[in-house]
Design a protein around this motif. Structure first.
Motif, PDB file in Angstrom:
ATOM      1  N   GLY B  75       0.889  -1.159  -0.055  1.00 43.11           N
ATOM      2  CA  GLY B  75      -0.030   0.006  -0.032  1.00 43.11           C
ATOM      3  C   GLY B  75       0.786   1.201  -0.062  1.00 43.11           C
ATOM      4  O   GLY B  75       0.451   2.245  -0.536  1.00 43.11           O
ATOM      5  N   ASP B  76       2.088   1.517   0.466  1.00 42.74           N
ATOM      6  CA  ASP B  76       2.771   2.505   0.494  1.00 42.74           C
ATOM      7  C   ASP B  76       3.137   3.152  -0.870  1.00 42.74           C
ATOM      8  O   ASP B  76       3.810   4.257  -0.738  1.00 42.74           O
ATOM      9  CB  ASP B  76       3.905   2.431   1.623  1.00 42.74           C
ATOM     10  N   HIS B  78       1.224   2.667  -3.729  1.00 45.99           N
ATOM     11  CA  HIS B  78       0.230   2.846  -4.477  1.00 45.99           C
ATOM     12  C   HIS B  78      -0.133   4.460  -4.979  1.00 45.99           C
ATOM     13  O   HIS B  78      -0.327   4.673  -6.194  1.00 45.99           O
ATOM     14  CB  HIS B  78      -1.311   2.547  -3.819  1.00 45.99           C
ATOM     15  N   CYS B  94      -6.155  -0.673  -8.929  1.00 42.01           N
ATOM     16  CA  CYS B  94      -5.304  -0.582  -8.079  1.00 42.01           C
ATOM     17  C   CYS B  94      -5.950  -1.370  -6.893  1.00 42.01           C
ATOM     18  O   CYS B  94      -7.088  -1.330  -6.269  1.00 42.01           O
ATOM     19  CB  CYS B  94      -4.961   0.987  -7.344  1.00 42.01           C
ATOM     20  N   GLU B  95      -5.035  -2.496  -6.234  1.00 38.64           N
ATOM     21  CA  GLU B  95      -5.390  -3.251  -5.122  1.00 38.64           C
ATOM     22  C   GLU B  95      -5.828  -2.509  -3.927  1.00 38.64           C
ATOM     23  O   GLU B  95      -5.149  -1.535  -3.865  1.00 38.64           O
ATOM     24  CB  GLU B  95      -4.524  -4.291  -5.090  1.00 38.64           C
ATOM     25  N   LYS B  96      -6.623  -2.999  -3.231  1.00 42.55           N
ATOM     26  CA  LYS B  96      -6.896  -2.261  -1.780  1.00 42.55           C
ATOM     27  C   LYS B  96      -5.724  -2.846  -0.816  1.00 42.55           C
ATOM     28  O   LYS B  96      -5.127  -3.852  -1.123  1.00 42.55           O
ATOM     29  CB  LYS B  96      -8.473  -2.761  -1.361  1.00 42.55           C
ATOM     30  N   PRO B  97      -5.627  -1.902   0.144  1.00 39.84           N
ATOM     31  CA  PRO B  97      -6.201  -0.789   0.373  1.00 39.84           C
ATOM     32  C   PRO B  97      -5.745   0.189  -0.541  1.00 39.84           C
ATOM     33  O   PRO B  97      -4.639   0.161  -0.990  1.00 39.84           O
ATOM     34  CB  PRO B  97      -5.767  -0.652   1.785  1.00 39.84           C
ATOM     35  N   ALA B  99      -4.401   3.143   0.029  1.00 45.02           N
ATOM     36  CA  ALA B  99      -2.974   3.766   0.481  1.00 45.02           C
ATOM     37  C   ALA B  99      -3.192   3.417   1.720  1.00 45.02           C
ATOM     38  O   ALA B  99      -4.098   2.994   2.420  1.00 45.02           O
ATOM     39  CB  ALA B  99      -3.131   5.340   0.054  1.00 45.02           C
ATOM     40  N   ASN B 100      -1.881   3.910   2.318  1.00 44.49           N
ATOM     41  CA  ASN B 100      -1.536   3.586   3.664  1.00 44.49           C
ATOM     42  C   ASN B 100      -2.216   4.810   4.699  1.00 44.49           C
ATOM     43  O   ASN B 100      -2.258   4.591   5.906  1.00 44.49           O
ATOM     44  CB  ASN B 100      -0.291   3.255   4.109  1.00 44.49           C
ATOM     45  N   ALA B 105      -4.802   8.492   0.079  1.00 47.60           N
ATOM     46  CA  ALA B 105      -5.990   8.175  -0.533  1.00 47.60           C
ATOM     47  C   ALA B 105      -6.512   9.328  -1.131  1.00 47.60           C
ATOM     48  O   ALA B 105      -7.181   9.132  -2.295  1.00 47.60           O
ATOM     49  CB  ALA B 105      -6.618   7.484   0.347  1.00 47.60           C
ATOM     50  N   ASP B 184      -6.332  -4.494   7.072  1.00 46.43           N
ATOM     51  CA  ASP B 184      -6.085  -5.833   5.918  1.00 46.43           C
ATOM     52  C   ASP B 184      -7.407  -6.412   5.742  1.00 46.43           C
ATOM     53  O   ASP B 184      -7.797  -6.536   4.309  1.00 46.43           O
ATOM     54  CB  ASP B 184      -5.000  -6.794   6.341  1.00 46.43           C
ATOM     55  N   GLN B 368     -10.916   4.098   3.680  1.00 46.27           N
ATOM     56  CA  GLN B 368      -9.709   4.742   4.488  1.00 46.27           C
ATOM     57  C   GLN B 368     -10.106   5.569   5.434  1.00 46.27           C
ATOM     58  O   GLN B 368      -9.641   5.533   6.482  1.00 46.27           O
ATOM     59  CB  GLN B 368      -8.825   5.482   3.386  1.00 46.27           C
TER      60      GLN B 368
END
Lengths: 387, 387, 387, 387
Positions: B75-76, B78, B94-97, B99-100, B105, B184, B368
């Protein structure tokens, strides 16, 4: 009540509890318990709440103040007691199997027919009809909810013989038990299938099997229900079947005729404890029941919107369901013994109203005849035999 | 595709299989796989069927012959990749999440909004929306089939941390994973609840817990998905939550507003392997789903005849069900990975039609923000926090 | 691959996907698709990913660069193609049923035996053996986990004929389909029962039934799998069974000999969509499987502490389970089609290793012989017939 | 027995049936039923089998021949009656909730402690502890079978308020019912969780909700259990919660300390009729129970062979299970009311043996204190509150 074994406890609970929950037209009094051994009978009477005891069943029949005779003895004594009681003008509730032979069963059904003409009624105790989910299944089929019946699958699965070193109790001896898995538990599957579909079985093709042929002799057959006992070193021969498999063709019925059913009665279904199951497949739906989920009925509605079709797990614990309104608020489970209260209630109400209670001795006879036909087929290389 | 871990295999399967079953408006070509290590990336590309490889994601963005960028990195990274790709005119999955952090986000959602105005689209990979049973649940709620939503119960239960001697993989380290069970797997429960009800969460009160605080350091964190690894004697500190419990109040929605939902994300639910569950209770019905029964949806219809009410177990494998007609005849089960084919198909079709695919980056941002609000509440004695 | 119907899609998916997840000793190339109609075959080849097409299966056999012939045509063409292919030195994977007659099946088995002596191998496609839960069931029985087998209950239940106005597709015509429910789905139940118990069926007593004898003729039998089609006003005669019930006695086996099994194959089990079920009861345990719960195996352990005994619902999705490690992390469900990847993998590995893959043509022949014995018994008043 | 409503029927059944199945050290006699209305009380006494009646509970306390006072009145009268009875030397069984306020509950617990010093005992009626499956769950946890407790999930789900036009019965009025879903059914979930884990709740964070705020006034609140009544046109305000959600932190316990639990009590869980559920996740296993499957306990054993792990559905109907040996042969189901026989038996045996029966009034007080803490937290923005 004649008989003081395991079924006596169940019937006693029915007589005791029914008037506490149902409004009955007449209140049964638990007057006389008849057993074979005075001491044991006295003890049972005290435990179960019967006023008096006897070790002679003829006493019950001789007494004027007794209106109902409830027979829970082993099957070989049913005919003599029931016929005598009916002829003496007593209403009779007789535990299943009606008798150990079709001949005795026929004599009983004849006696019941003669008695009914005089307003004296007889009923046989296929209690599982009165599990609310089973009654609901019958109601739905009778109302045409699943359309024309296409096929039936019925089974009664237990596993108490799975251990081959389990003892040779009286239930495994033909001279005492009359029959094995077929007559003991298969009879329930047969009655339930005929009841739910409203259709009798016309012919059968079957196989009987004794999976474990020799077992340790019991030290003493103390267990009232014949399911367990301590084992000795000596071994004896199992003389009844412990697995029965048969295919049945049903006769003419209100919702389909001539359909097939598969039946199984097993005491070797490892892990299945008391799985009396029936599934009836119809042209517009299906019902499925398993006694191990006593309070549930599975219903499939083939007329529902296509994307929402599936088996619906109905908790048969709502006031709208059979028998339930008398018990607890919605969602509270019933157990095995409630069927005996329902049986007591239905029997009392039918007798009080002067109508024939069901299942009648004629219904009991039909089950015996199916059992006999299965045995005949099994002895004839599984060729089909008419009932 | 940027990223070559476990999710890369799943996305690859989606891209590979979707055009074999669905009629697509455009056929995706698996052109370039980007990883961090050349050798490993080459190996993955060969295994998964990508034509070329690179270890610089900027190459994918620079190439004119690439229209779609699929991001399956941690995520970091993305935000940087997705924003660059969108600005270069690439459609982005873009895969989840998403963003972190909520800030990243938000930047991504803003970039996606700008791109959409130019006909370039972004989608976030909450794949479980595309399990047919989950899609059906949404459809039924949206059609008013359960009436007004009264309450929601959502959970994602796993047990891979139940062994307290399980190693301290990167998923248990905040600096690498960003979040624990909450981000997660809880993120899936949140997205699914918002999706099925069509309603966003407005505020939350929550608690985060780290049940086992120290674990053996892994010998080498070889496992791509971070779920397992060999353990060493040295121990380290778990810096993420492994159990998240929160209550949410939903905002205004098409079928009810202001209702409550209970949420749970656990990696300590012993015996639960992958139980993403949601139950939505409405005024005239309910739906219930559990990913461990991936092909089933439970539906309760409170408008059915009273004696037939119950939860219906619908096998969501009929042609009338979402996505199913493209696959096998009725009654054939789908699996986990089919959601990735559905995702690929829906993404391609939306892009080809020039419409915004969902869930959009804005939807991802909402999730998020819920996660951030839960963390804020958990840090404030569980006081309610607006999303 | 010879054949371009529904099973062709499934086999194609197997060939395509297997090398993406499993480490194979040789990588299959999807070289040539053979159909009956050039245009349809071209279209299928493009959809499924085959490099070339033909409408003459002899071309596949003539080509030197083809090592494996996969036969997914209707059963009446299996023998000719398979024997020719084997004689030409091609390894053959042939979809079940092996053939439409025992004679053809025997010729195929003989050809396979001859070929095997030359290192050329044949396998028949009873794919359900390769559902991980079914494989696990076999493994447990083989390891003696349930002790001596006492009885078997097997069924394959579908309901796609429940509507009596459903059309008379080719699957209901004996000259085209060869057999009805018995051969189509009953064959799977037979193979699975023999596979899981490791024991062959020795004799049978059975009944075949055609529940709905006449149906509307289809307007055009377009559906590749023969399950559905538009109906016309004219009616025709159903010439195959739609319900088969039989009892089987198994022969000598590694974990019990001479035990009975009950079998059912039905297309009229309303509400059952694809319920291939098997339960094996043993002296120390039992296993129970239902394809409608594809990822689950129920295990009963009669040696567990008495108070904790019951059927354990094992999610067969852990790396320790058959085939699973190649797919996803623990707890992620597989679907119907994964069996075809497992089949492709096992076939390739066996061939590469120079060992006989299973189920062999001899195994396929055994199933055909059981089918023939059931038909013979059904024609002889259900008298027992040896296989 | 003081009180003649729905719970009176259940307690009567317990007193009536217990001595028929269990060997009791003393046989209870159903001496005196006390109600508010003479006619209704007479009628109930006749139905349920009480020898005499009164409309003054002080009479029961004044009589020397009465040893046990069973209190089944609404909660606001519990304290006065119970304290008077204990001071008069009567053993007291008091239905839950112990009282409507923590103050009253504390006074009762104090009175019980004083009485116990004199050999006079008090017990509170959390009957669900005595469902055999729940008792077994406790036994397994206490034996360390699931290792250290990691988390708890408890809920009591009903749906009898799902219809927003259901009437405003007394159970929805705070002045009469004291509490809503929280106190009525949530109390059961709390007691069960503390009982099964052997650990008390230390602090809580919760939310209370009234989903439907106004309802039609009932024409006459005839229904004894307050669940249903005919509705009038006029509407009134619901003054209790109908949904309670809270998170609890448990204190120190024999198998884990400081773990979290999630709790829910709902009367709006459409389709859930009586779903008292608890799942306890431990380091080496888990147990899961649902009152809608009253005779079952789900057990997960994390120490079993990896490929055989799963939740085992134990039918808690074997002689080795708690209470079962007294009832029927193995595999016969019990129902809701059996818990009341178990309660009567356990109470009589404890009193006869001169030991404190459980749950004690102190246990009942603890539950009240948890309820009060949840209310306090709900009134403080869900901030955590110590119990």
């Amino acid at each position: 009540m004649i008989g003081a074994g395991f079924m006596g406890a169940a019937h006693s609970q029915g007589w005791r509890v029914a008037p506490r929950f149902f409004e009955l037209s007449a209140t049964p009094e638990m007057a006389l318990l008849v057993g074979r051994d005075q001491e044991k009978t006295d003890s049972a009477a005290e435990k179960w709440g019967w006023a008096e005891t006897s070790i002679d069943w003829r006493e019950a029949i001789a007494r004027d103040d007794i209106d109902i005779v409830d027979i829970v003895t082993p099957g070989d004594s049913h005919a003599e007691i029931a016929i005598a009681a009916l002829e003496a003008g007593k209403h009779v509730l007789c535990e299943k199997p009606l008798a150990n032979t079709p001949e005795e069963a026929r004599a009983m059904a004849d006696a019941a027919a003669r008695a009914a003409a005089r307003g004296v009624y007889a009923m046989v105790g296929f209690t599982y009809r009165r599990v609310p989910a089973a009654t609901l299944a019958r109601d739905l089929v009778a109302a045409g909810r699943i359309g024309q019946v296409r096929q039936v699958r019925a089974a009664y699965l237990q596993d108490w013989l799975a251990d081959e070193n389990g003892p040779l109790t009286w239930r495994l001896q033909k001279d005492r038990a009359g029959s094995g898995a077929l007559g003991d538990i298969g009879a329930h599957a047969i009655d339930l299938a005929q009841y739910v579909t409203g259709t009798d079985i016309a012919s059968v093709s079957g196989t009987l099997e004794t999976i474990v042929a020799e077992r340790p002799l019991p030290v003493a057959d103390g267990a009232a229900h014949g399911l367990s006992a301590a084992a000795s070193a000596e071994r004896g021969v199992v003389t009844v079947d412990d697995l029965a498999l048969f295919t049945a063709r049903f006769g003419a019925g209100p919702h389909g005729s001539g359909f097939l059913g598969s039946f199984e009665a097993s005491r070797f279904s490892t892990g299945r404890k008391n799985a009396l199951r029936i599934e009836v497949s119809g042209s517009t739906g299906a019902i499925s029941f398993d006694l191990e989920n006593l309070n549930e009925l599975q219903i499939f509605d083939a007329t529902a919107p296509a994307e929402e079709q599936g088996f619906t797990r109905v908790l048969v614990t709502e006031p709208v369901h059979p028998y339930i309104a008398a018990w607890w608020p919605a969602g509270h489970m019933l157990g095995y013994e409630h069927g005996f209260s329902h049986q007591a209630r239905d029997f009392v109400e039918a007798v009080a109203a002067g109508v024939q209670p069901t299942p009648s001795f004629a219904d009991g006879l039909k089950v015996q005849q199916v059992l006999a036909a299965v045995e005949a087929s099994a002895g004839a290389d599984s060729a089909w035999r008419a009932v």
